[in-house]
Motif scaffolding. Structure first.
Motif, PDB file in Angstrom:
ATOM      1  N   ASP A  30       0.311  -1.105  -0.049  1.00 40.43           N
ATOM      2  CA  ASP A  30      -0.310   0.247  -0.113  1.00 40.43           C
ATOM      3  C   ASP A  30       1.001   1.205  -0.382  1.00 40.43           C
ATOM      4  O   ASP A  30       0.259   1.929  -0.609  1.00 40.43           O
ATOM      5  CB  ASP A  30      -0.954   0.298   1.730  1.00 40.43           C
ATOM      6  N   GLU A  31       1.814   1.260   0.814  1.00 39.16           N
ATOM      7  CA  GLU A  31       2.374   2.259   0.594  1.00 39.16           C
ATOM      8  C   GLU A  31       3.460   3.199  -0.404  1.00 39.16           C
ATOM      9  O   GLU A  31       3.467   3.957  -1.132  1.00 39.16           O
ATOM     10  CB  GLU A  31       3.446   1.947   1.775  1.00 39.16           C
ATOM     11  N   ILE A  32       4.476   1.996  -0.945  1.00 35.08           N
ATOM     12  CA  ILE A  32       4.724   1.953  -2.567  1.00 35.08           C
ATOM     13  C   ILE A  32       3.746   2.649  -3.606  1.00 35.08           C
ATOM     14  O   ILE A  32       4.060   3.435  -4.304  1.00 35.08           O
ATOM     15  CB  ILE A  32       5.363   0.416  -2.613  1.00 35.08           C
ATOM     16  N   ALA A  33       2.101   1.917  -3.096  1.00 34.66           N
ATOM     17  CA  ALA A  33       1.670   2.021  -4.576  1.00 34.66           C
ATOM     18  C   ALA A  33       0.593   3.873  -4.053  1.00 34.66           C
ATOM     19  O   ALA A  33       0.770   4.249  -5.083  1.00 34.66           O
ATOM     20  CB  ALA A  33       0.064   1.048  -4.595  1.00 34.66           C
ATOM     21  N   ALA A  34       0.901   3.998  -2.970  1.00 31.97           N
ATOM     22  CA  ALA A  34       0.961   5.372  -2.922  1.00 31.97           C
ATOM     23  C   ALA A  34       1.391   6.241  -3.540  1.00 31.97           C
ATOM     24  O   ALA A  34       1.121   6.795  -4.082  1.00 31.97           O
ATOM     25  CB  ALA A  34       0.073   5.143  -1.286  1.00 31.97           C
ATOM     26  N   GLN A  35       2.330   5.986  -2.782  1.00 30.49           N
ATOM     27  CA  GLN A  35       3.780   6.870  -3.455  1.00 30.49           C
ATOM     28  C   GLN A  35       3.834   7.120  -4.945  1.00 30.49           C
ATOM     29  O   GLN A  35       4.351   8.428  -5.105  1.00 30.49           O
ATOM     30  CB  GLN A  35       4.870   6.353  -2.338  1.00 30.49           C
ATOM     31  N   LEU A  36       3.833   5.760  -5.808  1.00 30.51           N
ATOM     32  CA  LEU A  36       3.654   6.103  -7.049  1.00 30.51           C
ATOM     33  C   LEU A  36       2.665   6.636  -8.047  1.00 30.51           C
ATOM     34  O   LEU A  36       2.721   7.305  -8.222  1.00 30.51           O
ATOM     35  CB  LEU A  36       4.334   4.452  -7.523  1.00 30.51           C
ATOM     36  N   LEU A  37       1.204   6.277  -7.169  1.00 27.00           N
ATOM     37  CA  LEU A  37       0.180   6.071  -8.303  1.00 27.00           C
ATOM     38  C   LEU A  37      -0.623   7.394  -7.531  1.00 27.00           C
ATOM     39  O   LEU A  37      -0.835   8.541  -8.180  1.00 27.00           O
ATOM     40  CB  LEU A  37      -0.811   5.296  -7.710  1.00 27.00           C
ATOM     41  N   VAL A  38      -0.643   8.074  -6.366  1.00 28.57           N
ATOM     42  CA  VAL A  38      -1.040   8.697  -5.491  1.00 28.57           C
ATOM     43  C   VAL A  38      -0.190  10.191  -5.611  1.00 28.57           C
ATOM     44  O   VAL A  38      -0.827  11.499  -5.720  1.00 28.57           O
ATOM     45  CB  VAL A  38      -1.504   8.594  -3.908  1.00 28.57           C
ATOM     46  N   VAL A  39       1.411   9.751  -5.186  1.00 24.85           N
ATOM     47  CA  VAL A  39       2.079  11.259  -5.129  1.00 24.85           C
ATOM     48  C   VAL A  39       2.211  11.737  -5.957  1.00 24.85           C
ATOM     49  O   VAL A  39       2.505  12.548  -6.631  1.00 24.85           O
ATOM     50  CB  VAL A  39       3.249  11.171  -3.365  1.00 24.85           C
ATOM     51  N   ALA A  40       3.721  10.952  -6.457  1.00 25.55           N
ATOM     52  CA  ALA A  40       4.785  10.958  -7.363  1.00 25.55           C
ATOM     53  C   ALA A  40       3.746  11.129  -9.118  1.00 25.55           C
ATOM     54  O   ALA A  40       4.950  11.906  -9.713  1.00 25.55           O
ATOM     55  CB  ALA A  40       5.772   9.866  -7.982  1.00 25.55           C
ATOM     56  N   LEU A  41       3.405  10.905  -9.280  1.00 23.17           N
ATOM     57  CA  LEU A  41       3.000  10.190 -10.717  1.00 23.17           C
ATOM     58  C   LEU A  41       1.989  12.020 -10.928  1.00 23.17           C
ATOM     59  O   LEU A  41       2.328  12.320 -11.890  1.00 23.17           O
ATOM     60  CB  LEU A  41       1.855   8.961 -11.146  1.00 23.17           C
ATOM     61  N   PRO A  42       1.041  11.968  -9.960  1.00 22.13           N
ATOM     62  CA  PRO A  42       0.184  13.205 -10.628  1.00 22.13           C
ATOM     63  C   PRO A  42       1.056  14.903 -10.636  1.00 22.13           C
ATOM     64  O   PRO A  42       1.225  15.734 -11.013  1.00 22.13           O
ATOM     65  CB  PRO A  42      -0.543  13.144  -8.849  1.00 22.13           C
ATOM     66  N   GLU A  43       2.386  14.461  -9.286  1.00 25.56           N
ATOM     67  CA  GLU A  43       3.098  15.659  -9.385  1.00 25.56           C
ATOM     68  C   GLU A  43       4.575  15.541 -10.446  1.00 25.56           C
ATOM     69  O   GLU A  43       4.194  16.422 -11.054  1.00 25.56           O
ATOM     70  CB  GLU A  43       4.344  15.803  -8.014  1.00 25.56           C
ATOM     71  N   GLU A  44       4.719  14.395 -10.934  1.00 27.49           N
ATOM     72  CA  GLU A  44       5.411  14.847 -11.917  1.00 27.49           C
ATOM     73  C   GLU A  44       5.019  14.949 -13.115  1.00 27.49           C
ATOM     74  O   GLU A  44       5.391  15.805 -14.169  1.00 27.49           O
ATOM     75  CB  GLU A  44       6.489  12.751 -11.871  1.00 27.49           C
ATOM     76  N   ALA A  45       3.800  14.768 -12.897  1.00 31.75           N
ATOM     77  CA  ALA A  45       3.058  14.642 -14.792  1.00 31.75           C
ATOM     78  C   ALA A  45       2.233  15.688 -14.976  1.00 31.75           C
ATOM     79  O   ALA A  45       2.908  16.735 -15.805  1.00 31.75           O
ATOM     80  CB  ALA A  45       1.698  13.831 -14.559  1.00 31.75           C
ATOM     81  N   PHE A  46       2.080  16.787 -13.625  1.00 28.53           N
ATOM     82  CA  PHE A  46       2.619  18.182 -13.585  1.00 28.53           C
ATOM     83  C   PHE A  46       3.423  18.804 -13.691  1.00 28.53           C
ATOM     84  O   PHE A  46       3.478  20.036 -14.450  1.00 28.53           O
ATOM     85  CB  PHE A  46       1.155  18.857 -12.337  1.00 28.53           C
TER      86      PHE A  46
END
Length: 278
Positions: free
Chosen positions: A169-185
């Motif tokens: 859960d921690e890995i998925a949260a950091q990849l999909l909820v935090v890093a992906l949206p921030e890096e995309a923007f």
């Protein structure tokens, strides 16, 4: 040790071998693909020409929206809603356009965010490319970060590895909820748009960089301190420089996305290991 070779957009955009219709000449398949691509591009709106004002206005509105969401949303949902806000902004600014626009912003992710059929080979190649680059940079940076972390927090007790309740859960949260949206923007939309306005002019370790690299990193740091008002939050400017360098060096957001998530996971692991957080 030679660093991984970045995927060239032209190579990445080619259809993988084996996609041709059995028994059909390659040139016929290529002609059909070209017609289909032109049809898709006609059906989708064309993005406006980027300007500094438009890019900075988009960054300001998105940062304000994220700040409001971070304070207004229930604490248990705030992180998810912040991520959705960043991703919604990126979708409106980039992802609703054709695949050539998405690729120009480094947002392909092996075709995952493009309006085209997925290719398992292309997706796997992009994932391995991103992980290889993130691993290379982590091998150089993480030992120094660990030392700096100990000095900054004055950690004197020995490190004890304390895994989270759910590592997956921690890995998925950091990849999909935090890093992906921030890096995309920030690296996908903002750095790319500002690069068009202020063309990169200097080389740093194989990456061509310019004012956009610094501006997007500064706005990234300001957004962090607005959501949690502590001066130490401005320090994310420095990892943001690495995220931006990876974006420029590799041609996409895959490597910075993986490295961003790895940085957050390391910080969480160190905080638990030195007893600074539960």
């Amino acid at each position: 040790m030679q660093p991984p070779t970045p995927i060239e957009p032209s190579r990445d955009a080619r259809a993988p071998a084996g996609d041709e219709t059995p028994g059909a000449p390659a040139d016929v398949n290529a002609a059909h693909a070209s017609v289909d691509k032109r049809k898709r591009e006609r059906e989708r709106p064309r993005p406006p020409e980027p300007t500094a004002g438009r890019a900075l206005l988009a960054a300001g509105i998105t940062t304000a929206a994220v700040t409001v969401v971070s304070y207004a949303a229930p604490k248990s949902y705030a992180g998810t809603l912040v991520g959705l806000t960043f991703f919604a902004a990126t979708s409106w600014l980039v992802l609703r356009y054709d695949e050539s626009t998405i690729r120009a912003h480094g947002l392909s992710l092996g075709g995952l965010l493009e309006p085209v059929p997925l290719s398992a080979r292309r997706l796997a190649r992009a994932a391995l490319h991103a992980v290889a680059w993130a691993t290379l940079v982590a091998a150089i940076v993480f030992p120094l970060f660990w030392l700096g972390y100990r000095l900054y927090w004055g950690a004197t007790s020995p490190f004890v590895l304390r895994p989270p309740p759910s590592l997956a859960d921690e890995i998925a949260a950091q990849l999909l909820v935090v890093a992906l949206p921030e890096e995309a923007f920030f690296r996908g939309y903002l750095q790319s748009a500002l690069d068009r306005v202020f063309p990169p002019r200097f080389r740093v370790a194989g990456a061509t960089l310019g004012p956009a690299w610094l501006l997007s990193s500064a706005i990234f740091a300001i957004g962090h301190v607005l959501t949690i008002q502590h001066p130490a939050r401005l320090a994310v400017f420095f990892p943001a420089l690495l995220f931006g360098w990876l974006r420029a060096r590799t041609g996409g957001i895959g490597a910075p996305l993986v490295f961003h998530a790895a940085c957050n996971l390391l910080s969480l692991t160190l905080a638990r290991g030195y007893g600074l957080s539960p």
